[in-house]
Design a protein around this motif. Structure first.
Motif, mmCIF file in Angstrom:
data_model
loop_
_atom_site.group_PDB
_atom_site.id
_atom_site.type_symbol
_atom_site.label_atom_id
_atom_site.label_comp_id
_atom_site.label_asym_id
_atom_site.label_seq_id
_atom_site.Cartn_x
_atom_site.Cartn_y
_atom_site.Cartn_z
ATOM 1 N N UNK A 128 30.354 -32.071 51.550
ATOM 2 C CA UNK A 128 30.916 -33.651 51.426
ATOM 3 C C UNK A 128 29.020 -34.137 51.824
ATOM 4 N N UNK A 129 28.488 -34.467 51.157
ATOM 5 C CA UNK A 129 26.784 -35.212 52.584
ATOM 6 C C UNK A 129 27.069 -36.684 51.937
ATOM 7 N N UNK A 130 26.265 -37.298 52.686
ATOM 8 C CA UNK A 130 25.853 -38.645 52.738
ATOM 9 C C UNK A 130 24.462 -39.359 53.254
ATOM 10 N N UNK A 131 23.818 -40.343 52.822
ATOM 11 C CA UNK A 131 22.653 -40.130 52.236
ATOM 12 C C UNK A 131 22.356 -40.741 53.639
ATOM 13 N N UNK A 132 20.743 -39.670 53.740
ATOM 14 C CA UNK A 132 20.254 -40.522 55.132
ATOM 15 C C UNK A 132 19.746 -42.457 55.153
ATOM 16 N N UNK A 133 18.797 -42.395 55.745
ATOM 17 C CA UNK A 133 17.384 -43.489 55.803
ATOM 18 C C UNK A 133 16.426 -43.611 54.482
ATOM 19 N N UNK A 187 25.761 -28.055 50.044
ATOM 20 C CA UNK A 187 26.496 -27.762 50.813
ATOM 21 C C UNK A 187 28.098 -27.184 50.218
ATOM 22 N N UNK A 188 27.838 -25.936 49.727
ATOM 23 C CA UNK A 188 28.299 -24.938 49.359
ATOM 24 C C UNK A 188 29.673 -23.892 49.930
ATOM 25 N N UNK A 189 28.680 -24.172 51.456
ATOM 26 C CA UNK A 189 29.127 -23.262 52.550
ATOM 27 C C UNK A 189 28.682 -23.735 53.410
ATOM 28 N N UNK A 190 30.150 -23.779 54.628
ATOM 29 C CA UNK A 190 29.623 -24.089 56.070
ATOM 30 C C UNK A 190 28.928 -24.051 56.666
ATOM 31 N N UNK A 191 27.912 -22.833 56.272
ATOM 32 C CA UNK A 191 26.745 -22.326 57.535
ATOM 33 C C UNK A 191 25.558 -22.737 57.207
ATOM 34 N N UNK A 192 25.822 -23.403 55.846
ATOM 35 C CA UNK A 192 24.442 -23.644 54.678
ATOM 36 C C UNK A 192 24.493 -24.377 54.307
ATOM 37 N N UNK A 193 22.747 -25.086 54.129
ATOM 38 C CA UNK A 193 23.418 -26.319 54.026
ATOM 39 C C UNK A 193 21.685 -26.702 53.228
ATOM 40 N N UNK A 194 21.739 -26.787 51.869
ATOM 41 C CA UNK A 194 20.316 -27.141 50.585
ATOM 42 C C UNK A 194 19.456 -28.292 50.458
ATOM 43 N N UNK A 195 18.328 -28.185 50.748
ATOM 44 C CA UNK A 195 17.161 -29.250 50.550
ATOM 45 C C UNK A 195 16.801 -29.805 49.039
ATOM 46 N N UNK A 196 16.775 -30.118 47.943
ATOM 47 C CA UNK A 196 16.401 -29.737 47.584
ATOM 48 C C UNK A 196 15.858 -31.756 47.044
ATOM 49 N N UNK A 197 13.756 -30.589 46.511
ATOM 50 C CA UNK A 197 13.544 -31.720 45.687
ATOM 51 C C UNK A 197 13.083 -31.123 44.290
#
Lengths: 114, 113
Positions: free
Chosen positions: B54-59, B68-78
């Protein structure tokens, strides 16, 4: 409506003095107001927080004053020490509810001179 | 002890490169956030996630995506780095629920040449 305005941008205080940082908001739905402290090379860390049902919260030398009618809140650092030199961010809880989404101010760089 | 770690402290990339910033938390937190920090602009939310996948856009989500494929890991991609994405990137996590403390990682200083 979603902004949090913070001032001043920078502040120089003598050791032992009082540091005061101010924030203002527009959205009356905000119901949680934390302050974060960031030292160089580190991520921000929660310093102190307040809910709008009280007008003041004190933890050691740090006090938040909250004025609900004016939609303003401020951080007071009593007996400021060189170790308090850091960047301070005020924030407000947005409309994200349980997602805990915060809206941050632009930050204040505090320098406490010995 | 509570811990949020970010994969790199410093990163230098070329314009047009695909860039991955990784964040891992060990607190079993539901919420994870990506911010960028620029002088005079404070912390601006790029994306956040309140659950796996689940993801939502910020500002300021333009030019970024997240995973976010696993609860503990969140990746940012440029997807295609640009010079105006040169910044400090901060990851944070928190428990689900209003008013829970956000715990921040040490940040990644990204320079795009």
């Amino acid at each position: 409506q979603q902004q949090v305005k913070q001032s001043p941008q920078s502040l120089i205080v003598q050791k032992g003095g009082i540091s005061i940082i101010n924030c203002a908001y527009e959205n009356t739905a905000f119901d949680y107001f934390p302050w974060y402290q960031q030292f160089p090379g580190k991520g921000p860390a929660l310093l102190i927080a307040i809910r709008p049902d009280v007008s003041e919260k004190k933890e050691g030398r740090f006090t938040i004053s909250f004025n609900k009618s004016a939609k303003q809140f401020s951080l007071h650092i009593m007996d400021s020490q060189p170790g308090d030199s850091a960047t301070y961010f005020c924030a407000a809880m947005g409309d994200g509810g349980a997602t805990n989404k915060l809206i941050f101010g632009t930050g204040t760089l505090l320098a406490v001179q010995p | 002890d509570v811990k949020v770690t970010q994969s790199s402290r410093y990163l230098v990339k070329r314009t047009g490169e695909k860039v991955f910033l990784e964040c891992v938390q060990d607190m079993d937190h539901e919420n994870m956030f990506w911010y960028r920090q620029d002088p005079g602009l404070g912390l601006r939310l790029i994306y956040f996630s309140y659950d796996v996948k689940m993801k939502e856009k910020g500002d300021i989500p333009e030019g970024y995506s997240v995973s976010r494929e696993k609860k503990e890991r969140f990746s940012l991609i440029l997807e295609s780095a640009s010079t105006n994405q040169t910044s400090m990137y901060l990851c944070a996590s928190s428990l689900w629920g209003n008013g829970n403390e956000q715990f921040f990682g040490p940040g990644t200083r990204l320079t795009v040449l």
